[in-house]
Design an enzyme around this catalytic site. Structure first.
Site, PDB file in Angstrom:
ATOM      1  CB  VAL A  11      -0.953  -0.029   1.221  1.00 15.40           C
ATOM      2  CG1 VAL A  11      -1.602   1.325   1.443  1.00 15.40           C
ATOM      3  CG2 VAL A  11      -2.011  -1.107   1.019  1.00 15.40           C
ATOM      4  CG  ASP A  29       9.132  -0.099   5.971  1.00 15.54           C
ATOM      5  OD1 ASP A  29       8.089  -0.255   5.302  1.00 15.54           O
ATOM      6  OD2 ASP A  29       9.563  -0.957   6.776  1.00 15.54           O
ATOM      7  CB  THR A  83      -4.231  -3.958  10.339  1.00 14.86           C
ATOM      8  OG1 THR A  83      -4.611  -4.036   8.952  1.00 14.86           O
ATOM      9  CG2 THR A  83      -3.979  -2.523  10.719  1.00 14.86           C
ATOM     10  CB  CYS A 257      -7.540  -7.762   1.936  1.00 11.54           C
ATOM     11  SG  CYS A 257      -6.474  -6.325   1.740  1.00 11.54           S
ATOM     12  NE  ARG A 325       1.188  -9.712   2.561  1.00 13.34           N
ATOM     13  CZ  ARG A 325       0.931  -8.418   2.470  1.00 13.34           C
ATOM     14  NH1 ARG A 325       1.142  -7.629   3.496  1.00 13.34           N
ATOM     15  NH2 ARG A 325       0.470  -7.913   1.355  1.00 13.34           N
TER      16      ARG A 325
HETATM   17  N1  LIG Z   1      -1.814  -5.491   0.271  1.00 12.64           N
HETATM   18  C1  LIG Z   1      -3.022  -5.168  -0.121  1.00 12.64           C
HETATM   19  O1  LIG Z   1      -3.458  -5.614  -1.170  1.00 12.64           O
HETATM   20  C2  LIG Z   1      -3.899  -4.242   0.679  1.00 12.64           C
HETATM   21  C3  LIG Z   1      -5.039  -3.720   0.071  1.00 12.64           C
HETATM   22  C4  LIG Z   1      -5.844  -2.864   0.798  1.00 12.64           C
HETATM   23  C5  LIG Z   1      -5.541  -2.565   2.123  1.00 12.64           C
HETATM   24  N2  LIG Z   1      -4.434  -3.107   2.698  1.00 12.64           N
HETATM   25  C6  LIG Z   1      -4.148  -2.737   4.097  1.00 12.64           C
HETATM   26  O2  LIG Z   1      -3.079  -1.806   4.094  1.00 12.64           O
HETATM   27  C7  LIG Z   1      -2.253  -1.978   5.248  1.00 12.64           C
HETATM   28  C8  LIG Z   1      -0.809  -2.217   4.820  1.00 12.64           C
HETATM   29  O3  LIG Z   1      -0.759  -3.417   4.069  1.00 12.64           O
HETATM   30  P1  LIG Z   1       0.457  -3.772   3.117  1.00 12.64           P
HETATM   31  O4  LIG Z   1      -0.030  -4.883   2.246  1.00 12.64           O
HETATM   32  O5  LIG Z   1       1.000  -2.550   2.471  1.00 12.64           O
HETATM   33  O6  LIG Z   1       1.507  -4.327   4.184  1.00 12.64           O
HETATM   34  P2  LIG Z   1       3.037  -4.755   3.903  1.00 12.64           P
HETATM   35  O7  LIG Z   1       3.328  -5.817   4.878  1.00 12.64           O
HETATM   36  O8  LIG Z   1       3.242  -5.010   2.443  1.00 12.64           O
HETATM   37  O9  LIG Z   1       3.864  -3.460   4.262  1.00 12.64           O
HETATM   38  C9  LIG Z   1       3.835  -2.846   5.497  1.00 12.64           C
HETATM   39  C10 LIG Z   1       5.178  -2.185   5.736  1.00 12.64           C
HETATM   40  O10 LIG Z   1       5.052  -1.461   6.969  1.00 12.64           O
HETATM   41  C11 LIG Z   1       6.311  -1.569   7.640  1.00 12.64           C
HETATM   42  N3  LIG Z   1       6.044  -1.263   9.048  1.00 12.64           N
HETATM   43  C12 LIG Z   1       5.418  -2.018   9.974  1.00 12.64           C
HETATM   44  N4  LIG Z   1       5.321  -1.334  11.130  1.00 12.64           N
HETATM   45  C13 LIG Z   1       5.923  -0.128  10.928  1.00 12.64           C
HETATM   46  C14 LIG Z   1       6.140   0.993  11.734  1.00 12.64           C
HETATM   47  N5  LIG Z   1       5.688   1.060  12.981  1.00 12.64           N
HETATM   48  N6  LIG Z   1       6.807   2.031  11.215  1.00 12.64           N
HETATM   49  C15 LIG Z   1       7.254   1.996   9.949  1.00 12.64           C
HETATM   50  N7  LIG Z   1       7.068   0.960   9.123  1.00 12.64           N
HETATM   51  C16 LIG Z   1       6.392  -0.094   9.606  1.00 12.64           C
HETATM   52  C17 LIG Z   1       6.790  -2.961   7.359  1.00 12.64           C
HETATM   53  O11 LIG Z   1       8.193  -3.063   7.504  1.00 12.64           O
HETATM   54  C18 LIG Z   1       6.340  -3.136   5.907  1.00 12.64           C
HETATM   55  O12 LIG Z   1       7.371  -2.796   4.984  1.00 12.64           O
HETATM   56  C19 LIG Z   1      -2.884  -3.144   6.021  1.00 12.64           C
HETATM   57  O13 LIG Z   1      -3.775  -2.628   6.972  1.00 12.64           O
HETATM   58  C20 LIG Z   1      -3.666  -3.889   4.954  1.00 12.64           C
HETATM   59  O14 LIG Z   1      -4.749  -4.605   5.483  1.00 12.64           O
HETATM   60  C21 LIG Z   1      -3.593  -3.930   2.002  1.00 12.64           C
END
Ligand SMILES: NC(=O)c1ccc[n+]([C@@H]2O[C@H](COP(=O)([O-])OP(=O)(O)OC[C@H]3O[C@@H](n4cnc5c(N)ncnc54)[C@H](O)[C@@H]3O)[C@@H](O)[C@H]2O)c1
Length: 401
Positions: A11, A29, A83, A257, A325
């Site tokens: 995201v 990050d 999350t 998700c 995942r």
């Molecule tokens: N992946 C999807 O398709 C998607 C779609 C819609 C919504 N979401 C939501 O978006 C959110 C993020 O998902 P994602 O897929 O991007 O996750 P991800 O795991 O791909 O990336 C998250 C990143 O956040 C970093 N991180 C974690 N805690 C941190 C902190 N305290 N400070 C700084 N960096 C931190 C991690 O190192 C990681 O690189 C989640 O809530 C997810 O449910 C994801």
């Protein structure tokens, strides 16, 4: 205007690329290796190429960091951290809490704080705002908003530009500034009356998918018992031009998700004393699909898989991406091992996973296709074992769902 995006995963990095066309973007990050790679122009997600990243860095529009103080002169901070669920399938908000700690420590002027991480209704109002306010050594009137992310990794027809984006602010000013930010790269913005509505809508979108996938997975089991094809049955139902939407059976649901978000809705419902029966049942049906598949394979192979070599093909949770995942392949492999099978896996997009590496196709007694990427040849898969079980519907004339 300067934007900080906390979390540079699927995201955060995707939003960073779009926002960087109009803003100076800092990608914050906590993963130092990821930050190093991003600054070298190495992307880790589908949809952002290395050359996209190199160009943004060269133009000075984007830089990754793990130093919290770099967000201090930003005007907008976006939270895009994971999350997940705890072991007991309740929300695990420690990443959001830790992002709030970073903001509280380093936001030394009023900022617009937008949450994009998926969470239950009330997260912006009752967790993020009070937490930042209670932890901030300096008192600032930040603006708070939500814009739930709808990105579908690997998808090109619906993207950040043309997918309608929901948003809401805790105040009118927060909503207006949020609209102004996203309107630089999103064509269709939809304001809702409160953050809680936006948060609930996001959870319901994925609950809708989870429940419908469970329903077709149940139909797959009923159709097999009836001796008819579930896919032909679904195609037949899909000729109805209204009131039907086709979903396809599978080994289960994966990704960050669909297997996770509905449990956030169920959790909040439970807290309010309201049943979330469909969500909970759907979750169980999808989680039990690997067990059902193993039983089908046992039935087709003389009643036992003890000592049989089985190749699980495709461990990413969906086609054409490398994301593992919550992949149903993991539950399937565990179930196969429980019944004595000797299991290996093959996935051309996933080199290392769960402490082992992708192994070549061929020389197995049985192959089970969980995910078929476009780069995988149907013929090569068919030649890889004398018995193939296909959960994808993409391999013709073999056993499967
Ligand atoms: N992946 C999807 O398709 C998607 C779609 C819609 C919504 N979401 C939501 O978006 C959110 C993020 O998902 P994602 O897929 O991007 O996750 P991800 O795991 O791909 O990336 C998250 C990143 O956040 C970093 N991180 C974690 N805690 C941190 C902190 N305290 N400070 C700084 N960096 C931190 C991690 O190192 C990681 O690189 C989640 O809530 C997810 O449910 C994801």
């Amino acid at each position: 205007m300067k934007v900080a995006i906390i979390g540079q995963g699927y995201v955060g990095l995707t939003v960073a690329k779009f926002a960087a066309a109009s803003y100076s973007v800092i990608g914050f990050d906590s993963n130092t290796k990821l930050v190093k790679d991003l600054n070298l122009g190495i992307s880790h997600i589908e949809g952002i190429t290395n050359s996209d990243l190199e160009m943004l860095i060269k133009n000075g529009a984007y830089r990754a960091t793990h130093a919290g103080n770099e967000i201090s002169d930003c005007d907008i901070v976006i939270i895009a951290v994971p999350t997940p669920l705890r072991e007991d399938r309740t929300p695990d908000l420690r990443h959001i809490e830790s992002a709030c700690m970073t903001i509280a420590e380093f936001a030394i002027k009023p900022m617009l704080i937008i949450n994009e991480s998926t969470s239950y209704p009330g997260t912006v109002r009752s967790l993020i705002k009070p937490l930042i306010e209670s932890l901030s050594p300096t008192k600032h009137e930040h603006l708070y908003a939500i814009s739930p992310e709808r990105v579908d990794p690997g998808r090109v027809d619906w993207n950040q530009k043309n997918t309608p984006r929901l948003y809401a602010g805790l105040t009118k000013q927060a909503a207006e500034q949020t609209r102004s930010f996203y309107s630089t790269f999103c064509d269709n913005l939809v304001e809702v009356s409160s953050p809680e509505v936006a948060e609930a809508a996001k959870l319901f979108e994925n609950s809708f998918r989870q429940v419908n996938i469970a329903l077709v997975n149940e139909l797959a089991q009923i159709s097999h018992a009836l001796g008819i094809s579930v896919r032909e049955t679904l195609d037949a139902a899909n000729t109805k031009p209204y009131g039907f939407m086709k979903f396809s059976p599978s080994a289960g649901v994966g990704g960050h998700c669909i297997p996770v978000d509905p449990s956030y809705l169920a959790h909040v419902a439970k807290g309010l004393g309201v049943p979330a029966t469909f969500i909970e049942r759907a979750n169980l049906v999808n989680l039990e699909m690997p067990k059902y598949i193993v039983q089908r394979v046992i039935d087709d192979n003389g009643g036992s898989l003890v000592g049989k070599s089985i190749k699980v093909i495709g461990v990413a949770y969906k086609s054409n991406i490398a994301d593992t995942r919550e992949t149903p392949a993991e539950i399937l492999i565990n179930e196969l091992k429980k019944v004595g099978a000797v299991v290996s896996w093959h996935d051309p997009l996933v080199e290392n996973w769960n402490g082992s590496t992708s192994s070549p196709l061929g020389r197995s007694d049985i192959a089970i296709v969980v995910t078929k990427h476009d780069v995988m040849s149907e013929e090569v898969i068919k030649d890889s074992a004398p018995y193939i079980f296909d959960t994808t519907g993409r391999i013709s004339h073999v056993q499967g769902l």
